[in-house]
Design an enzyme around this catalytic site. Structure first.
Site, PDB file in Angstrom:
ATOM      1  CG  ASN A 150      -0.333  -0.333   2.503  1.00 48.73           C
ATOM      2  OD1 ASN A 150       0.390  -1.302   2.639  1.00 48.73           O
ATOM      3  ND2 ASN A 150      -0.605   0.487   3.503  1.00 48.73           N
TER       4      ASN A 150
ATOM      5  CG  ASP B 140      -0.090  -4.094  11.926  1.00 49.89           C
ATOM      6  OD1 ASP B 140       0.032  -3.979  10.682  1.00 49.89           O
ATOM      7  OD2 ASP B 140      -1.104  -3.712  12.546  1.00 49.89           O
TER       8      ASP B 140
ATOM      9  N   GLY C 164      -2.421   2.915  13.377  1.00 46.47           N
ATOM     10  CA  GLY C 164      -1.080   2.375  13.225  1.00 46.47           C
ATOM     11  C   GLY C 164      -0.108   2.736  14.320  1.00 46.47           C
TER      12      GLY C 164
END
Length: 434
Positions: free
Chosen positions: A102, A319, A338
């Site tokens: 992304n 992550d 995030g």
């Protein structure tokens, strides 16, 4: 990355995730590979031309493989670059990063894969493996050129932080993955159920006055994907594999367990954040803990830890999702999702070991051997002939997380000022100390 000068890490606790065993000895690396491992690798035996490093009883194991990290390039270098991400990785003992697709533009063409590989070759301290887009533009409509992207160097295929909503598109993507022996890494969440929420749905969200995301948003999409795997990948011998990028609820774990029980080619990961933190850590609207999927209840967290210990959860990921100050220093509902995690994944995981919840060998295997097996990589093993991607760490040395000292360009760590144990003292990639 490789070096012809032999290096020996001696007087260490050697932890082999393949066997789960631990012995006292050393590892000898030369020309990028492990050429000796065991009790007979000592200073007296390795020869004068070998640089011997006395590890003083620290643990030596394969370098960590992070299957889910956003690295910023191209298009978001203000958040992270390949250079800063790789420095953070090296500091945290991560020797291989699977970079999410992304970016801007997305990794949906061979030219972007080539760009990432060239940038990594020129600026990275660790291995950067591009994960290519599953659909063009990550829009979920048209399948990307899986064969060409894999030929260009893509290690796996993902739709980034968004699910492929169309079941027909996902079925076709799995069919192509089967034909090309590709790995699909899918972020499973029903966008309609999740759209209005910003944290886990429940009593705590109600107390904070924040809209919630139900557990079912994840489980519904996981259940659909398992049925599509059964429809398209069951019985295939070509190496195609479905990997759930993040599972965070008991509902999802039950579905994954049933799929594994009937022999479907599936695996799953959870993030170190979901293993270490719960929804109450959000506290007074701490935006550094606004994550996607959201942090769940303590009961769900403990269930994830148990699933990791049993092997139901295959992989732990960081992550890693860097965000700049402007994206986080805003009201909780407006903040971006995030947190960074490359440098804290290992010490946060060691908390589970210190608490007696997960054996050390199982923790290390979930960050080394299992990712390597799923992706078909030679790394993640402490064996002769394997790449000399190694780390040395002291699992008991304490430290306090200071965001100012983190190597990542962004500083949005959920472990700000946390007291941890587990200091990485050396990271080696292809036989070279990085």
């Amino acid at each position: 990355m490789s070096t012809s000068s032999p290096i020996a890490l001696i007087n260490a606790r050697l932890l082999d995730p393949a066997s789960g065993g631990e012995i006292r000895g050393g590892v000898l690396a030369e020309n990028g590979c492990i050429v000796g491992v065991g009790a007979d690798v000592t200073k007296a035996n390795v020869g004068a031309r070998t640089k011997a490093i006395d590890c003083g009883g620290d643990i030596v194991c394969p370098g960590l493989i992070d299957m889910c990290a956003f690295i910023g390039e191209p298009g978001a270098s203000h958040r992270e670059t390949i250079a800063t991400a790789s420095r953070a990785a090296a500091a945290g003992g991560v020797t291989t990063i699977v970079a999410t697709p992304n970016t801007n533009p997305p990794v949906d063409g061979a030219a972007v894969v080539d760009y990432l590989m060239r940038r990594a070759r020129d600026t990275a301290k660790v291995r950067i493996l591009p994960c290519a887009a599953l659909t063009k533009g990550l829009a979920g409509g048209e399948i990307a050129e899986i064969g060409l992207l894999k030929e260009a160097g893509a290690i796996a295929f993902s739709n980034g932080p968004a699910s492929v909503v169309s079941s027909q598109v996902m079925r076709r993507a799995m069919t192509y993955a089967r034909d090309f022996g590709a790995v699909i890494i899918h972020r499973s969440e029903d966008p309609e159920l999740a759209r209005a929420g910003v944290m886990n749905e429940g009593e705590f969200a109600s107390r904070l006055g924040l809209p919630g995301i139900p557990r079912e948003a994840e489980a519904i999409m996981i259940d659909r994907d398992m049925r599509l795997v059964a429809l398209t990948l069951a019985g295939n011998a070509g190496g195609a594999h479905y990997h759930a990028q993040l599972v965070t609820t008991t509902l999802s774990l039950d579905i994954i367990a049933k799929a594994k029980a009937v022999g479907l080619p599936v695996s799953c990961a959870t993030s170190i954040n979901h293993l270490s933190l719960n929804e109450t850590d959000v506290g007074d609207y701490r935006t550094f803990l606004k994550l996607s999927p959201p942090l769940r209840t303590e009961e769900e967290r403990l269930a994830l830890v148990e699933a990791l210990a049993s092997g139901l959860i295959d992989v732990i990921v960081s992550d890693h999702n860097p965000q700049d100050v402007e994206a986080k220093r805003v009201p909780f509902s407006e903040a971006e999702y995030g947190a960074i995690g490359l440098e804290t994944m290992l010490p946060a995981g060691l908390r589970l070991v210190q608490a007696g919840h997960v054996p050390l060998a199982r923790l290390i295997a979930s960050m080394t051997l299992r990712p390597a097996e799923i992706l078909g990589l030679p790394q993640g093993r402490l064996q002769k002939g394997a790449p000399a991607d190694l780390i040395r760490f002291d699992p008991e040395e304490p430290f306090v997380v200071d965001p100012a000292r983190l190597q990542s360009r962004s500083k949005n760590t959920p472990f700000d000022e946390a007291r941890m144990e587990g200091v990485v003292k050396l990271t080696m990639v292809a036989g070279a100390i990085v």
